[in-house]
Design an enzyme around this catalytic site. Structure first.
Site, mmCIF file in Angstrom:
data_model
loop_
_atom_site.group_PDB
_atom_site.id
_atom_site.type_symbol
_atom_site.label_atom_id
_atom_site.label_comp_id
_atom_site.label_asym_id
_atom_site.label_seq_id
_atom_site.Cartn_x
_atom_site.Cartn_y
_atom_site.Cartn_z
ATOM 1 N N PRO A 12 0.787 -1.231 0.000
ATOM 2 C CA PRO A 12 0.000 0.000 0.000
ATOM 3 C C PRO A 12 0.819 1.282 0.000
ATOM 4 O O PRO A 12 1.835 1.382 0.703
ATOM 5 C CB PRO A 12 -0.810 -0.081 1.299
ATOM 6 N N ASN A 13 0.356 2.213 -0.792
ATOM 7 C CA ASN A 13 0.888 3.585 -0.876
ATOM 8 C C ASN A 13 2.207 3.717 -1.627
ATOM 9 O O ASN A 13 2.664 4.835 -1.885
ATOM 10 C CB ASN A 13 1.010 4.226 0.519
ATOM 11 N N ARG A 20 4.785 11.203 -2.862
ATOM 12 C CA ARG A 20 4.496 10.937 -1.453
ATOM 13 C C ARG A 20 5.688 11.266 -0.554
ATOM 14 O O ARG A 20 6.743 10.630 -0.673
ATOM 15 C CB ARG A 20 4.165 9.449 -1.313
ATOM 16 N N TYR A 25 10.807 9.466 1.344
ATOM 17 C CA TYR A 25 10.877 8.341 0.409
ATOM 18 C C TYR A 25 11.605 8.648 -0.902
ATOM 19 O O TYR A 25 11.737 7.768 -1.744
ATOM 20 C CB TYR A 25 9.455 7.837 0.116
ATOM 21 N N ASN A 76 8.480 -4.979 -0.227
ATOM 22 C CA ASN A 76 8.251 -3.788 0.588
ATOM 23 C C ASN A 76 6.753 -3.776 0.875
ATOM 24 O O ASN A 76 5.945 -3.414 0.020
ATOM 25 C CB ASN A 76 8.685 -2.508 -0.126
ATOM 26 N N ALA A 79 2.985 -0.189 5.105
ATOM 27 C CA ALA A 79 2.494 -0.220 6.494
ATOM 28 C C ALA A 79 2.059 -1.613 6.943
ATOM 29 O O ALA A 79 2.028 -1.894 8.145
ATOM 30 C CB ALA A 79 1.336 0.769 6.643
ATOM 31 N N GLU A 100 12.810 -8.681 3.066
ATOM 32 C CA GLU A 100 12.018 -7.494 3.427
ATOM 33 C C GLU A 100 12.859 -6.253 3.154
ATOM 34 O O GLU A 100 13.994 -6.162 3.623
ATOM 35 C CB GLU A 100 11.664 -7.585 4.923
ATOM 36 N N HIS A 102 12.872 -1.772 2.884
ATOM 37 C CA HIS A 102 12.218 -0.492 3.141
ATOM 38 C C HIS A 102 13.096 0.617 2.602
ATOM 39 O O HIS A 102 14.333 0.556 2.733
ATOM 40 C CB HIS A 102 11.999 -0.276 4.640
ATOM 41 N N ARG A 109 12.443 5.863 12.938
ATOM 42 C CA ARG A 109 11.232 6.656 12.739
ATOM 43 C C ARG A 109 10.275 6.511 13.922
ATOM 44 O O ARG A 109 10.701 6.219 15.021
ATOM 45 C CB ARG A 109 10.583 6.242 11.406
HETATM 46 C C1 DQA Z 1 8.082 1.823 4.148
HETATM 47 C C2 DQA Z 1 8.040 2.133 5.650
HETATM 48 C C3 DQA Z 1 6.649 1.883 6.214
HETATM 49 O O1 DQA Z 1 6.622 2.205 7.599
HETATM 50 C C4 DQA Z 1 5.634 2.758 5.510
HETATM 51 O O2 DQA Z 1 4.339 2.460 5.972
HETATM 52 C C5 DQA Z 1 5.708 2.635 4.020
HETATM 53 C C6 DQA Z 1 7.018 2.589 3.388
HETATM 54 C C7 DQA Z 1 9.453 2.189 3.524
HETATM 55 O O3 DQA Z 1 9.712 1.737 2.416
HETATM 56 O O4 DQA Z 1 10.238 2.929 4.120
HETATM 57 O O5 DQA Z 1 4.704 2.680 3.336
HETATM 58 O O6 DQA Z 1 7.890 0.435 3.976
#
Ligand code: DQA
Length: 158
Positions: A12-13, A20, A25, A76, A79, A100, A102, A109
């Site tokens: 998501p996102n 964003r 990011y 990735n 959230a 995993e 990020h 954070r």
């Molecule tokens: C993320 C970190 C997560 O906490 C956040 O919700 C994201 C992006 C990152 O790539 O830094 O959507 O996974």
């Protein structure tokens, strides 16, 4: 190695990258990141998938497991990392090696981002290197894939 494909799975996102919170990011879009990965590893075949929906990510993992030919997965989970037991169970359910990743350093954070419910069932975690986290993830996967799943490290008592 059972194939030369890698699934790059984004949750998501992450479709909003570029627009964003660029101070966190970065300015690259997800398409930019995906192209960069594919260009950096011309000998590998990549499949890219992003969804805002937990179930779609789970279905994609199952689909790739069933199709076969994958070295593993760069994930990735956005959230979902912090609360999705369903995604964690799906990672456990497949024999695919999952790394995993990020973009941001989740340990530097907000408190709620500092724990991941999926790390324990992934091969390892790369966090905080921006788009390079994905590249490092690919390198890690190529190195560890033949061992599959979790590596148990024997800790010897002194
Ligand atoms: C993320 C970190 C997560 O906490 C956040 O919700 C994201 C992006 C990152 O790539 O830094 O959507 O996974």
């Amino acid at each position: 190695m059972s194939g030369n494909s890698i699934l790059v799975l984004n949750g998501p996102n992450l479709s909003r990258l570029g627009k964003r919170e660029p101070e966190i990011y970065g300015h690259q879009t997800l398409a930019d990141i995906n192209c960069g990965v594919a260009e950096s590893f011309p000998d590998l075949t990549f499949e890219f998938f992003q969804s805002e929906h937990e179930g779609m990510l789970i279905e994609k993992l199952f689909e790739c497991e069933d199709r076969g030919g994958f070295i593993g997965v760069i994930l990735n989970a956005g959230a979902l990392t912090h609360y999705s037991i369903a995604l964690r169970d799906a990672i456990s359910a497949v024999s695919l090696a999952v790394v995993e990743v990020h973009l941001s350093n989740i340990y530097a954070r907000e408190e709620f981002r500092r724990s991941s419910v999926i790390s324990e069932v992934c091969m390892g975690v790369i966090s905080g290197f921006g788009a390079n986290s994905y590249h490092l993830g690919v390198r890690a996967l190529v190195g560890i894939a033949p061992r599959k799943k979790k590596i148990s490290v024997a800790v010897r008592e002194a």
